[in-house]
Design a protein around this motif. Structure first.
Motif, mmCIF file in Angstrom:
data_model
loop_
_atom_site.group_PDB
_atom_site.id
_atom_site.type_symbol
_atom_site.label_atom_id
_atom_site.label_comp_id
_atom_site.label_asym_id
_atom_site.label_seq_id
_atom_site.Cartn_x
_atom_site.Cartn_y
_atom_site.Cartn_z
ATOM 1 N N SER A 1 0.924 -1.393 -0.050
ATOM 2 C CA SER A 1 -0.082 0.045 0.084
ATOM 3 C C SER A 1 0.617 1.308 0.060
ATOM 4 O O SER A 1 0.253 2.250 -0.748
ATOM 5 C CB SER A 1 -0.866 -0.053 1.186
ATOM 6 O OG SER A 1 -0.098 -0.035 2.473
ATOM 7 N N LYS A 2 2.086 1.218 0.563
ATOM 8 C CA LYS A 2 2.975 2.375 0.637
ATOM 9 C C LYS A 2 3.421 2.482 -0.781
ATOM 10 O O LYS A 2 3.507 4.068 -1.267
ATOM 11 C CB LYS A 2 4.024 2.118 1.467
ATOM 12 C CG LYS A 2 5.176 3.118 1.449
ATOM 13 C CD LYS A 2 6.494 2.673 2.400
ATOM 14 C CE LYS A 2 7.229 3.793 2.437
ATOM 15 N NZ LYS A 2 8.593 3.592 3.201
ATOM 16 N N ASN B 1 -2.789 -1.797 -5.489
ATOM 17 C CA ASN B 1 -4.223 -1.988 -5.569
ATOM 18 C C ASN B 1 -4.408 -3.340 -5.965
ATOM 19 O O ASN B 1 -3.689 -4.059 -6.716
ATOM 20 C CB ASN B 1 -5.173 -1.150 -6.010
ATOM 21 C CG ASN B 1 -4.958 0.391 -5.584
ATOM 22 O OD1 ASN B 1 -4.615 1.344 -6.437
ATOM 23 N ND2 ASN B 1 -5.378 0.398 -4.396
ATOM 24 N N VAL C 1 -2.672 -7.622 -1.009
ATOM 25 C CA VAL C 1 -1.823 -6.379 -0.615
ATOM 26 C C VAL C 1 -1.270 -6.210 0.480
ATOM 27 O O VAL C 1 -2.025 -6.140 1.464
ATOM 28 C CB VAL C 1 -2.789 -5.080 -1.197
ATOM 29 C CG1 VAL C 1 -1.945 -3.637 -1.055
ATOM 30 C CG2 VAL C 1 -3.118 -5.174 -2.792
ATOM 31 N N PHE D 1 -0.095 -4.232 3.653
ATOM 32 C CA PHE D 1 -0.332 -3.181 4.249
ATOM 33 C C PHE D 1 0.812 -2.543 4.912
ATOM 34 O O PHE D 1 0.940 -2.840 6.215
ATOM 35 C CB PHE D 1 -1.646 -3.134 5.321
ATOM 36 C CG PHE D 1 -1.852 -1.793 5.745
ATOM 37 C CD1 PHE D 1 -2.273 -0.779 4.982
ATOM 38 C CD2 PHE D 1 -2.025 -1.427 7.326
ATOM 39 C CE1 PHE D 1 -2.762 0.549 5.332
ATOM 40 C CE2 PHE D 1 -2.523 -0.462 7.756
ATOM 41 C CZ PHE D 1 -3.000 0.662 6.777
ATOM 42 N N THR E 1 1.809 0.677 4.854
ATOM 43 C CA THR E 1 1.790 2.270 4.653
ATOM 44 C C THR E 1 2.625 2.836 6.066
ATOM 45 O O THR E 1 2.543 2.289 6.923
ATOM 46 C CB THR E 1 0.513 2.792 5.025
ATOM 47 O OG1 THR E 1 -0.491 2.329 3.541
ATOM 48 C CG2 THR E 1 0.087 4.240 4.917
ATOM 49 N N THR F 1 3.517 -8.482 -1.144
ATOM 50 C CA THR F 1 2.103 -8.440 -1.922
ATOM 51 C C THR F 1 2.025 -9.807 -2.912
ATOM 52 O O THR F 1 3.328 -10.051 -3.461
ATOM 53 C CB THR F 1 2.059 -7.313 -2.727
ATOM 54 O OG1 THR F 1 1.664 -6.027 -1.748
ATOM 55 C CG2 THR F 1 0.996 -7.471 -4.052
ATOM 56 N N ILE G 1 -5.319 5.718 -6.106
ATOM 57 C CA ILE G 1 -4.290 5.563 -5.101
ATOM 58 C C ILE G 1 -4.631 6.548 -3.907
ATOM 59 O O ILE G 1 -4.873 7.715 -4.270
ATOM 60 C CB ILE G 1 -2.760 5.952 -5.530
ATOM 61 C CG1 ILE G 1 -2.206 4.964 -6.405
ATOM 62 C CG2 ILE G 1 -1.942 6.151 -4.284
ATOM 63 C CD1 ILE G 1 -0.865 5.540 -7.195
#
Length: 496
Positions: free
Chosen positions: A401-402, A406, A440, A442, A444, A471, A495
């Protein structure tokens, strides 16, 4: 030294063959190198402070009391220098990290600012026109700072261009690549280039390189190809009260809907209804956080090709008597504008962290999103990502996600090869892969804060995604693609 580059390429062919593949268990990103600068305007920051006070004076005062800060508008400037360069890029920062926008534009004319802006129209031009005439009247305001293009927006291209030219940034970026040292004999060397060429090697390859000088030379020769992937990222950051932002969204959509209704009858009324529903959703999303950081980011690329390389090699870079002034006088180093994007991140609540810590996370997230969007919008900026694991028709990569990944995103699977005609590294597409549902990672920035701020099923889903570590992508072939690379080919979703 120029001859040595050909020898290094020849070593590659000898050691691995014409189509050798550099494979590793968990090789690093084939990174681009970036120099990040903040376009800071104290005038803008003070206006946003006034806006926050007018919108929510009690909340503003309480935030200052809890944080121990004297103002909030300048928070991005305070936290920006401490934000790390994202993992997929190499740090190519120079000494100047903050651009004084107000000083650069003090004597600049509107005509100069207009001349520096890219020639483009579209939605941005339409909204500026709407905001400058119809919208202000429809909303009952003289201006709306969301739709009204601020001085930073109008003058940003000109200000950054002036900064890049006045400080000869392109020249100094090349000088950094070539290890400029005024006390050195010679003053230029290839240490950094070789170091970054070696960064992409696996542990097994590095072990082999330590015992084999020719193999080490082959690995380091890759660094010469990295100069063509050198960028400047110039970002203006806005720390805003979300109540004020929500009011502007409401004013903007209400004004646009009113104009549409006046000019399109029943169709305009339908548009107004849809706009109202969308506005409510946007405002509800904003109100989860009290503040947000918006990043307006310009991207510039270092111009580099064989002609420039050859000319500078002869005159400067491999001339043991050359100086920095020789590089500056050559006038061959330039930067070209690539594109602009915007991204926003909320400042999450977390009682265990101070406001500057929370703001630093939000600022990093906004910059991460801007970089991810720039890669989607500009193919030249897309990085190649190493495949960490390959098994049973699935691929695993340390992006998530960073990096703006998606579900459903499509990637090319690339084999790294040496082109026997040019002696340059190339990437050949050998397969396609698609990001799996619930696959995905995560990762972030500030993920723990975001999870702590979520509830129920949403928090559980985020936690599970955080624990993935990679991922997951589905690939059509069951080959072993460990050590191959991925590059985005088709984006699915936004995004955000």
């Amino acid at each position: 030294m120029k001859i040595n580059k050909l020898i290094l390429a020849s070593c590659f062919v000898t050691m691995l063959g014409t189509h050798g593949i550099m494979k590793g268990e968990d090789v690093k990103f084939m990174r681009s190198s970036i120099y990040t600068v903040l376009v800071n305007s104290n005038d803008q920051n003070q206006r946003l402070d006034r806006e926050a006070i007018e919108t929510d004076s009690a909340g503003y005062a309480l935030t200052l009391q809890e944080s121990g800060l004297s103002s909030l508008g300048g928070v991005p400037q305070m936290v920006f220098p401490s934000i790390a360069i994202p993992e997929q890029f190499n740090d190519h920062n120079l000494q100047w990290r903050i651009i004084d926008f107000d000083a650069l534009t003090a004597d600049m004319t509107d005509e100069e600012a207009k001349a520096a802006r890219p020639k483009s129209g579209g939605a941005g031009k339409f909204m500026k026109s709407l905001g400058g005439s119809l919208l202000a009247g429809a909303s009952g305001k003289q201006e709306s700072s969301l739709v009204r293009v601020e001085k930073v927006d109008d003058y940003m291209h000109a200000a950054v261009n002036k900064f890049l030219a006045d400080n000869k940034v392109a020249d100094y970026m090349v000088a950094k690549w070539y290890g400029y040292n005024p006390e050195g004999k010679p003053q230029f060397n290839t240490g950094l280039i070789q170091e970054r060429g070696l960064e992409n090697a696996s542990a097994a390859e590095l072990s082999k390189a330590n015992a084999n000088a020719e193999f080490k030379a082959m690995l380091s020769s890759q660094g010469f190809e990295l100069l063509n992937n050198t960028f400047v990222v110039a970002t203006n950051l806005r720390f805003r009260n979300n109540k004020a932002l929500a009011q502007e969204i409401s004013d903007m959509v209400g004004g646009a809907a009113a104009v549409a209704a006046q000019n399109a009858g029943a169709l305009g009324s339908l548009a107004a209804f849809g706009a109202k529903k969308g506005t409510e959703a946007a405002i509800n999303g904003l109100m989860k956080d009290m503040y947000s950081v918006t990043a307006v980011t310009n991207l510039y690329k270092l111009d580099w090709n064989d002609d420039i390389d050859m000319a500078l090699s002869d005159k400067v870079l491999y001339n043991e008597n050359a100086t920095l002034q020789d590089l500056l006088d050559a006038g061959l180093c330039k930067l070209s504008y690539v594109g602009q994007t915007k991204a926003r991140s909320g400042v999450k609540k977390d009682k265990t962290k101070t406001l500057d810590q929370l703001a630093a996370s939000a600022t990093a997230r906004a910059i991460d999103m801007a970089l991810a969007k720039l890669q989607v919008e500009n193919e030249v900026f897309r990085t190649t990502v190493p495949i960490s694991k390959s098994a049973d028709g699935f691929l695993y990569a340390k992006i998530g996600s960073k990096e703006g990944v998606n579900e459903g995103d499509e990637y090319e699977v690339l084999e790294q090869q040496l082109d026997e005609k040019t002696n340059k590294m190339i990437y050949k597409k050998v397969a396609s892969a698609k990001v799996e549902k619930n696959g995905v990672w995560f990762n972030t920035t500030g993920a723990d804060e975001i999870i702590a701020n979520a509830e129920g099923a949403e928090a559980e889903a985020m936690k599970a995604a955080q624990e993935l570590g990679y991922t997951k992508l589905k690939v059509g072939k069951k080959n072993d693609f460990s050590g191959y690379y991925l590059r985005l080919s088709k984006k699915k979703g936004k995004i955000e």
